[in-house]
Design a protein around this motif. Structure first.
Motif, PDB file in Angstrom:
ATOM      1  N   UNK A 224      -0.394   1.587   3.885  1.00 30.69           N
ATOM      2  CA  UNK A 224      -1.405   0.651   3.337  1.00 30.69           C
ATOM      3  C   UNK A 224      -0.859  -0.724   2.829  1.00 30.69           C
ATOM      4  N   UNK A 225       0.390  -1.086   2.700  1.00 28.74           N
ATOM      5  CA  UNK A 225       0.874  -2.219   2.552  1.00 28.74           C
ATOM      6  C   UNK A 225       0.722  -3.351   3.799  1.00 28.74           C
ATOM      7  N   UNK A 226       1.124  -2.629   4.799  1.00 27.75           N
ATOM      8  CA  UNK A 226       1.056  -3.149   6.210  1.00 27.75           C
ATOM      9  C   UNK A 226      -0.362  -3.646   6.555  1.00 27.75           C
ATOM     10  N   UNK A 227      -1.193  -2.585   6.383  1.00 29.01           N
ATOM     11  CA  UNK A 227      -2.585  -2.786   6.761  1.00 29.01           C
ATOM     12  C   UNK A 227      -3.322  -3.797   5.895  1.00 29.01           C
ATOM     13  N   UNK A 228      -3.111  -3.567   4.638  1.00 28.37           N
ATOM     14  CA  UNK A 228      -3.712  -4.600   3.697  1.00 28.37           C
ATOM     15  C   UNK A 228      -3.401  -6.188   4.059  1.00 28.37           C
ATOM     16  N   UNK A 229      -2.073  -6.112   4.138  1.00 29.83           N
ATOM     17  CA  UNK A 229      -1.396  -7.544   4.414  1.00 29.83           C
ATOM     18  C   UNK A 229      -2.238  -7.930   5.760  1.00 29.83           C
ATOM     19  N   UNK A 230      -2.362  -7.245   6.798  1.00 29.89           N
ATOM     20  CA  UNK A 230      -2.341  -7.723   8.065  1.00 29.89           C
ATOM     21  C   UNK A 230      -4.104  -7.798   7.847  1.00 29.89           C
ATOM     22  N   UNK A 231      -4.913  -7.104   7.248  1.00 28.56           N
ATOM     23  CA  UNK A 231      -6.452  -7.319   7.297  1.00 28.56           C
ATOM     24  C   UNK A 231      -6.785  -8.657   6.422  1.00 28.56           C
ATOM     25  N   UNK A 232      -5.821  -8.993   5.541  1.00 26.89           N
ATOM     26  CA  UNK A 232      -6.286 -10.310   4.717  1.00 26.89           C
ATOM     27  C   UNK A 232      -5.540 -11.388   5.222  1.00 26.89           C
ATOM     28  N   UNK A 233      -4.306 -11.556   5.434  1.00 27.62           N
ATOM     29  CA  UNK A 233      -3.531 -12.569   5.892  1.00 27.62           C
ATOM     30  C   UNK A 233      -3.131 -13.064   7.460  1.00 27.62           C
ATOM     31  N   UNK A 234      -3.605 -11.889   8.212  1.00 31.26           N
ATOM     32  CA  UNK A 234      -3.150 -12.169   9.542  1.00 31.26           C
ATOM     33  C   UNK A 234      -4.162 -13.513  10.201  1.00 31.26           C
ATOM     34  N   UNK A 235      -5.416 -13.548   9.802  1.00 26.67           N
ATOM     35  CA  UNK A 235      -6.148 -14.955   9.690  1.00 26.67           C
ATOM     36  C   UNK A 235      -7.470 -14.936   8.620  1.00 26.67           C
ATOM     37  N   UNK A 236      -6.915 -15.590   7.684  1.00 25.63           N
ATOM     38  CA  UNK A 236      -7.990 -15.437   6.666  1.00 25.63           C
ATOM     39  C   UNK A 236      -9.382 -16.071   6.855  1.00 25.63           C
ATOM     40  N   UNK A 352      -8.975  -4.107   9.167  1.00 28.71           N
ATOM     41  CA  UNK A 352     -10.128  -4.519   9.475  1.00 28.71           C
ATOM     42  C   UNK A 352     -10.107  -5.651  10.264  1.00 28.71           C
ATOM     43  N   UNK A 353      -9.090  -6.652  10.418  1.00 28.02           N
ATOM     44  CA  UNK A 353      -8.913  -7.610  11.234  1.00 28.02           C
ATOM     45  C   UNK A 353      -9.187  -7.421  12.685  1.00 28.02           C
ATOM     46  N   UNK A 354      -8.934  -5.989  12.996  1.00 30.95           N
ATOM     47  CA  UNK A 354      -9.134  -5.750  14.511  1.00 30.95           C
ATOM     48  C   UNK A 354     -10.166  -5.745  14.990  1.00 30.95           C
ATOM     49  N   UNK A 355     -11.442  -5.911  13.994  1.00 29.23           N
ATOM     50  CA  UNK A 355     -12.815  -6.179  14.300  1.00 29.23           C
ATOM     51  C   UNK A 355     -13.058  -7.423  14.992  1.00 29.23           C
ATOM     52  N   UNK A 356     -12.118  -8.282  14.863  1.00 31.07           N
ATOM     53  CA  UNK A 356     -12.206  -9.475  15.350  1.00 31.07           C
ATOM     54  C   UNK A 356     -11.678  -9.866  16.741  1.00 31.07           C
ATOM     55  N   UNK A 357     -11.235  -8.847  17.220  1.00 28.10           N
ATOM     56  CA  UNK A 357     -10.691  -8.660  18.815  1.00 28.10           C
ATOM     57  C   UNK A 357     -11.551  -7.926  19.673  1.00 28.10           C
ATOM     58  N   UNK A 358     -11.483  -8.147  21.009  1.00 28.69           N
ATOM     59  CA  UNK A 358     -12.293  -7.538  21.946  1.00 28.69           C
ATOM     60  C   UNK A 358     -12.225  -6.182  21.970  1.00 28.69           C
ATOM     61  N   UNK A 367      -5.194   7.876  14.488  1.00 31.81           N
ATOM     62  CA  UNK A 367      -4.815   8.948  13.691  1.00 31.81           C
ATOM     63  C   UNK A 367      -3.928   8.738  12.614  1.00 31.81           C
ATOM     64  N   UNK A 368      -4.477   9.351  11.509  1.00 29.37           N
ATOM     65  CA  UNK A 368      -3.762   8.676  10.244  1.00 29.37           C
ATOM     66  C   UNK A 368      -2.082   9.079  10.212  1.00 29.37           C
ATOM     67  N   UNK A 369      -1.756  10.021  10.903  1.00 33.09           N
ATOM     68  CA  UNK A 369      -0.221  10.215  10.757  1.00 33.09           C
ATOM     69  C   UNK A 369       0.431   9.044  11.453  1.00 33.09           C
ATOM     70  N   UNK A 370      -0.276   8.193  12.216  1.00 32.45           N
ATOM     71  CA  UNK A 370       0.471   7.223  13.161  1.00 32.45           C
ATOM     72  C   UNK A 370       0.528   6.013  12.340  1.00 32.45           C
ATOM     73  N   UNK A 371       1.398   5.027  12.977  1.00 31.84           N
ATOM     74  CA  UNK A 371       1.418   3.783  12.350  1.00 31.84           C
ATOM     75  C   UNK A 371       0.172   2.914  12.563  1.00 31.84           C
ATOM     76  N   UNK A 372       0.300   1.715  11.426  1.00 33.51           N
ATOM     77  CA  UNK A 372      -0.776   1.140  11.162  1.00 33.51           C
ATOM     78  C   UNK A 372      -1.070   0.059  12.698  1.00 33.51           C
ATOM     79  N   UNK A 373      -2.346  -0.327  12.693  1.00 33.40           N
ATOM     80  CA  UNK A 373      -2.487  -1.434  13.854  1.00 33.40           C
ATOM     81  C   UNK A 373      -1.742  -2.554  13.487  1.00 33.40           C
ATOM     82  N   UNK A 374      -1.212  -2.909  14.680  1.00 32.50           N
ATOM     83  CA  UNK A 374      -0.397  -4.268  14.404  1.00 32.50           C
ATOM     84  C   UNK A 374      -1.201  -5.492  14.487  1.00 32.50           C
ATOM     85  N   UNK A 375      -2.590  -5.505  15.018  1.00 29.57           N
ATOM     86  CA  UNK A 375      -3.636  -6.445  15.142  1.00 29.57           C
ATOM     87  C   UNK A 375      -2.619  -7.794  15.492  1.00 29.57           C
TER      88      UNK A 375
END
Length: 375
Positions: A224-236, A352-358, A367-375
């Motif tokens: 959750x921490x990795x995903x939230x930080x990526x979703x918000x701060x990868x490219x604001x 959510x930032x993955x939506x900005x990618x092609x 799958x929920x058991x796997x690691x988060x998207x690196x986006x």
């Protein structure tokens, strides 16, 4: 453009493919020229005091330039979208009716600060058998010209308005004397609202990206921490950036404080409800307007919700239906979320930032058991 559109409408996709493949290679070769033009645009923006999030959207670097070329190559590899039979209906009298995909004609694309849209829009329109007229943001015109020149696509099929004059937008919205069949705006609320209000031709538009990340009660904290930080701060400043964090009351005791602290430590302002403010004194009180605000900056609103029902209710009320994500290890909860949330993109255990990618697609699911998207 009209003459080119007639030719493209009957040209097989395989005939356009070599031109797009060559354009992708040419973009890589012209990287230095493109970045030099972009540097001039960025210097003018900084001198004019433009916001950091705006400058970020306008910025090209070697990685982004390479990604732009990769995007064109990916479009070239797509199956020909023209001529596909989408539906067949046979009437009682034996009459056979088919719904077949056909080109739109001439597409007008009006965009603001992201120069890579020049390549994306040109490639997509050409692959779909359309001619395109591109109107770049005035502040990134040098970058757009450098990209269009590098691609080397037929000038009648891909035209870039070469001036910064804002009257050019009005001319396009009026249809250029019947020479534009549809308008696609790519930019912020003010641009989209102007296009929707003034256009005299059909418009394909989405107003904004008010995106949510819901941390479910059975979410892994590290994920959750990795995903939230990526979703918000990868490219604001991109439309897929998270603007609201929803935390399940069931895990708030263990998850809320670490999530808030990680955002604050990353330089993100957090605006929260009473429960979120109790987790960290640095949290700013959230006003009602925060739940409907697309910040496009290092700011996020956050609140506690009562389980999946509470998250779905909040998203149904406030979402712009762009991208809304769930983080959970509970596949049943994820399945219900993906089924009930009314959004164009619904990532599970991914940013959510993955939506900005092609590579993103509707209902994209890790799958929920796997690691988060690196986006």
């Amino acid at each position: 453009a009209r003459a080119a559109a007639r030719i493209l409408a009957t040209t097989p996709g395989d005939a356009n493919r070599p031109a797009l493949e060559a354009a992708a290679v040419a973009l890589v070769s012209a990287t230095r020229t493109i970045l030099a033009a972009n540097a001039l645009d960025l210097a003018d923006m900084k001198a004019a005091g433009r916001a950091g999030s705006f400058i970020d959207r306008a910025t090209l670097d070697p990685q982004r330039s390479e990604a732009m070329a990769d995007g064109v190559a990916a479009i070239a590899a797509l199956a020909d979208p023209v001529g596909r039979v989408l539906a067949t209906i046979e009437r009682p009298n034996g009459l056979l009716i088919e719904r077949v995909s056909t080109p739109l004609g001439i597409v007008g694309v009006i965009y603001e600060s992201r120069p890579n849209v020049t390549a994306d829009a040109a490639a997509l329109c050409l692959m779909a058998g359309n001619a395109v007229i591109l109107r770049s943001g005035s502040e990134t015109l040098r970058s757009a010209i450098a990209i269009a020149d590098a691609m080397g696509l037929p000038v009648d099929a891909v035209q870039l308005v070469p001036v910064q004059d804002r009257d050019a937008v009005g001319e396009m919205l009026a249809g250029l004397g019947g020479n534009i069949d549809v308008i696609v705006p790519r930019g912020g609320r003010s641009l989209v609202e102007r296009v929707q209000g003034e256009a005299r031709v059909p418009v394909f538009a989405h107003l904004e990206g008010l995106c949510h990340v819901f941390v479910h009660g059975k979410a892994d904290l590290a994920m959750a921490r990795e995903i939230v930080l990526n979703a918000k701060m990868r490219r604001t400043g991109v439309c897929g950036a998270a603007e609201t964090l929803l935390v399940d009351r069931a895990c708030a005791e263990s998850h809320l404080k670490p999530l808030v602290e990680s955002l604050l430590s990353a330089g993100c302002e957090v605006r929260g409800d009473e429960a979120v403010r109790a987790a960290d004194p640095r949290v700013v009180p959230a006003a009602e307007a925060d739940w409907s605000t697309e910040y496009l900056d290092a700011v996020i609103s956050a609140r506690i919700v009562d389980g999946l029902d509470g998250a779905l209710d909040h998203i149904a009320r406030w979402s712009s239906h762009h991208t809304d994500a769930i983080v959970t290890a509970d596949e049943a909860a994820a399945s219900r979320f993906l089924s009930e949330v009314d959004s164009a993109n619904s990532p599970m255990a991914a940013s959510s930032a993955s939506a900005a990618r092609s590579a993103s697609r509707r209902g994209a699911c890790t799958p929920a058991a796997r690691s988060a998207s690196s986006s």
